[in-house]
Enzyme design. Structure first.
Site, PDB file in Angstrom:
ATOM      1  N   ASN A  11       0.869  -1.179   0.000  1.00  0.00           N
ATOM      2  CA  ASN A  11       0.000   0.000   0.000  1.00  0.00           C
ATOM      3  C   ASN A  11       0.906   1.229   0.000  1.00  0.00           C
ATOM      4  O   ASN A  11       1.520   1.545   1.012  1.00  0.00           O
ATOM      5  CB  ASN A  11      -0.889  -0.045   1.259  1.00  0.00           C
ATOM      6  CG  ASN A  11      -1.658   1.246   1.465  1.00  0.00           C
ATOM      7  OD1 ASN A  11      -1.763   2.077   0.560  1.00  0.00           O
ATOM      8  ND2 ASN A  11      -2.200   1.420   2.661  1.00  0.00           N
ATOM      9  N   TRP A  12       0.976   1.894  -1.153  1.00  0.00           N
ATOM     10  CA  TRP A  12       1.903   3.029  -1.272  1.00  0.00           C
ATOM     11  C   TRP A  12       1.360   4.304  -0.638  1.00  0.00           C
ATOM     12  O   TRP A  12       2.072   5.298  -0.560  1.00  0.00           O
ATOM     13  CB  TRP A  12       2.236   3.274  -2.750  1.00  0.00           C
ATOM     14  CG  TRP A  12       3.128   2.240  -3.349  1.00  0.00           C
ATOM     15  CD1 TRP A  12       3.790   1.238  -2.682  1.00  0.00           C
ATOM     16  CD2 TRP A  12       3.483   2.097  -4.732  1.00  0.00           C
ATOM     17  NE1 TRP A  12       4.531   0.491  -3.577  1.00  0.00           N
ATOM     18  CE2 TRP A  12       4.358   0.996  -4.839  1.00  0.00           C
ATOM     19  CE3 TRP A  12       3.154   2.797  -5.900  1.00  0.00           C
ATOM     20  CZ2 TRP A  12       4.903   0.587  -6.050  1.00  0.00           C
ATOM     21  CZ3 TRP A  12       3.689   2.398  -7.112  1.00  0.00           C
ATOM     22  CH2 TRP A  12       4.552   1.300  -7.190  1.00  0.00           C
ATOM     23  N   LYS A  13       0.108   4.291  -0.251  1.00  0.00           N
ATOM     24  CA  LYS A  13      -0.499   5.502   0.341  1.00  0.00           C
ATOM     25  C   LYS A  13      -0.258   6.687  -0.601  1.00  0.00           C
ATOM     26  O   LYS A  13      -0.299   6.507  -1.804  1.00  0.00           O
ATOM     27  CB  LYS A  13       0.038   5.724   1.757  1.00  0.00           C
ATOM     28  CG  LYS A  13      -0.109   4.445   2.593  1.00  0.00           C
ATOM     29  CD  LYS A  13       0.177   4.627   4.045  1.00  0.00           C
ATOM     30  CE  LYS A  13      -0.003   3.282   4.749  1.00  0.00           C
ATOM     31  NZ  LYS A  13       0.128   3.358   6.195  1.00  0.00           N
ATOM     32  N   HIS A  98      -9.456   1.200   5.313  1.00  0.00           N
ATOM     33  CA  HIS A  98      -8.123   1.341   5.902  1.00  0.00           C
ATOM     34  C   HIS A  98      -8.228   2.290   7.101  1.00  0.00           C
ATOM     35  O   HIS A  98      -9.010   3.236   7.081  1.00  0.00           O
ATOM     36  CB  HIS A  98      -7.146   1.899   4.861  1.00  0.00           C
ATOM     37  CG  HIS A  98      -5.735   1.895   5.353  1.00  0.00           C
ATOM     38  ND1 HIS A  98      -5.243   2.891   6.159  1.00  0.00           N
ATOM     39  CD2 HIS A  98      -4.739   0.992   5.198  1.00  0.00           C
ATOM     40  CE1 HIS A  98      -3.983   2.594   6.474  1.00  0.00           C
ATOM     41  NE2 HIS A  98      -3.659   1.461   5.891  1.00  0.00           N
ATOM     42  N   GLU A 100      -6.521   4.669   8.093  1.00  0.00           N
ATOM     43  CA  GLU A 100      -6.351   6.102   7.792  1.00  0.00           C
ATOM     44  C   GLU A 100      -7.632   6.679   7.200  1.00  0.00           C
ATOM     45  O   GLU A 100      -7.982   7.833   7.436  1.00  0.00           O
ATOM     46  CB  GLU A 100      -5.145   6.297   6.850  1.00  0.00           C
ATOM     47  CG  GLU A 100      -3.842   6.137   7.621  1.00  0.00           C
ATOM     48  CD  GLU A 100      -2.681   5.576   6.829  1.00  0.00           C
ATOM     49  OE1 GLU A 100      -2.694   5.654   5.585  1.00  0.00           O
ATOM     50  OE2 GLU A 100      -1.754   5.041   7.469  1.00  0.00           O
ATOM     51  N   GLU A 170      -5.240  -4.966  10.680  1.00  0.00           N
ATOM     52  CA  GLU A 170      -4.183  -3.981  10.885  1.00  0.00           C
ATOM     53  C   GLU A 170      -4.440  -3.231  12.191  1.00  0.00           C
ATOM     54  O   GLU A 170      -5.221  -2.273  12.206  1.00  0.00           O
ATOM     55  CB  GLU A 170      -4.168  -2.972   9.736  1.00  0.00           C
ATOM     56  CG  GLU A 170      -3.920  -3.588   8.382  1.00  0.00           C
ATOM     57  CD  GLU A 170      -3.397  -2.554   7.394  1.00  0.00           C
ATOM     58  OE1 GLU A 170      -2.283  -2.753   6.909  1.00  0.00           O
ATOM     59  OE2 GLU A 170      -4.085  -1.557   7.138  1.00  0.00           O
ATOM     60  N   GLY A 176       2.641   2.237  10.760  1.00  0.00           N
ATOM     61  CA  GLY A 176       3.581   3.337  10.589  1.00  0.00           C
ATOM     62  C   GLY A 176       4.317   3.713  11.863  1.00  0.00           C
ATOM     63  O   GLY A 176       4.946   4.758  11.945  1.00  0.00           O
ATOM     64  N   SER A 216       3.525  -2.146  10.223  1.00  0.00           N
ATOM     65  CA  SER A 216       4.987  -2.194  10.365  1.00  0.00           C
ATOM     66  C   SER A 216       5.594  -3.541   9.964  1.00  0.00           C
ATOM     67  O   SER A 216       6.564  -4.004  10.575  1.00  0.00           O
ATOM     68  CB  SER A 216       5.413  -1.810  11.792  1.00  0.00           C
ATOM     69  OG  SER A 216       5.033  -0.479  12.060  1.00  0.00           O
ATOM     70  N   GLY A 237       2.938  -1.116   4.234  1.00  0.00           N
ATOM     71  CA  GLY A 237       2.988   0.296   3.875  1.00  0.00           C
ATOM     72  C   GLY A 237       4.416   0.717   3.597  1.00  0.00           C
ATOM     73  O   GLY A 237       4.956   0.498   2.507  1.00  0.00           O
ATOM     74  N   GLY A 238       5.058   1.313   4.605  1.00  0.00           N
ATOM     75  CA  GLY A 238       6.395   1.896   4.435  1.00  0.00           C
ATOM     76  C   GLY A 238       7.405   0.992   3.747  1.00  0.00           C
ATOM     77  O   GLY A 238       8.141   1.436   2.860  1.00  0.00           O
TER      78      GLY A 238
END
Ligand code: PGA
Length: 254
Positions: A11-13, A98, A100, A170, A176, A216, A237-238
């Protein structure tokens, strides 16, 4: 082969414009050779989807999705995109709910139900994201919160659409932050999610739905998470932003 193939999703956000998306795909595809024992899905920003797909045009094994949709098919919804548009642009998947979206953009359970319905109606596979906050967990409400996010959506999924659904657990406190749920905590919640799937769908159908872990995930911890039988993949993600690190995650033994 196991009932469920591992799913490794990035997930590149709000990262990577079309040029950066292209560069990532070229570098990643050079390292990662197609394998039929796992699925790899990338979720670029919608504006970079076409460029990413084009860069992966010779790689039918790499799948793509969008990070959000509106539940209406069309209309006066400035700034939004529909499930049908995402599908027409080459998405096969969509993230729904998600954390966010829930916490920064006020997405509600009723909104996630409508989005899952819209996704399925347009031929997309929804990845329903659920997870508790740290406060929920400290108060002993982790399972009830996840259940409230999950059950009403499962009710809205027709029996014959169960095979297109994916769930991602999640925990909000792990996203993150560098904090990861311990493999045994993750497994316990995955078992709980599986029990809700079994309560809603026929056993065979429930057993085929992949439950991904997110929060993470990185090359250093993915192996021990995926070693747990109920952890069917990772939503990253990251650590999905660098080709090398995502390659290491996608190459984990299953
Ligand atoms: P993270 O994000 O891997 O950077 O924690 C996961 C996600 O939000 O999907």
């Amino acid at each position: 082969m196991a009932v469920r193939r591992p799913v490794l999703a990035g997930n590149w956000k709000m990262h990577k414009d079309p040029e950066e998306a292209r560069a990532f795909i070229s570098a990643f595809a050079e390292q990662y050779a197609a394998r039929d024992d796992r699925s790899v899905i990338l979720f670029p920003p919608a504006l970079s989807l076409a460029a990413a797909r084009e860069a992966a045009s010779s790689r039918g094994d790499l799948k793509f999705g969008v990070q959000n949709i509106h539940f209406e098919a069309r209309g006066a919804y400035t700034g939004e995109i529909s499930a049908g548009m995402a599908a027409a642009a080459g998405a096969d998947y969509v993230l729904v709910g998600h954390s966010e979206r829930r916490h920064l953009f006020g997405e509600t359970v009723s909104g996630t139900i409508k989005k899952v319905e819209a996704a399925l109606g347009a031929g997309l596979s929804p990845v329903l994201c659920v997870g508790e906050t740290l406060e929920d967990r400290r108060d002993g409400r982790a399972e009830s919160v996840v259940r409230e996010q999950l059950d009403p959506v499962l009710e809205a999924v027709a029996d014959d659409a169960a095979d297109r659904l994916l769930v991602a657990y999640e925990p909000v406190w792990a996203i993150g932050t560098g904090e990861t749920a311990s493999p045994s905590d993750a497994e316990a919640m995955h078992r709980f999610v599986r029990s809700r799937l079994v309560a809603r769908f026929r056993e065979g159908a429930a057993a085929r739905i992949p439950i991904l872990y997110g929060g993470s995930v990185k090359p250093e911890n993915v192996e021990e998470l995926l070693a747990r039988p109920e952890v069917d993949g990772a939503l990253v993600g990251g650590a999905s932003l660098e080709p090398e690190s995502f390659y290491r995650i996608c190459s984990v033994a299953s």
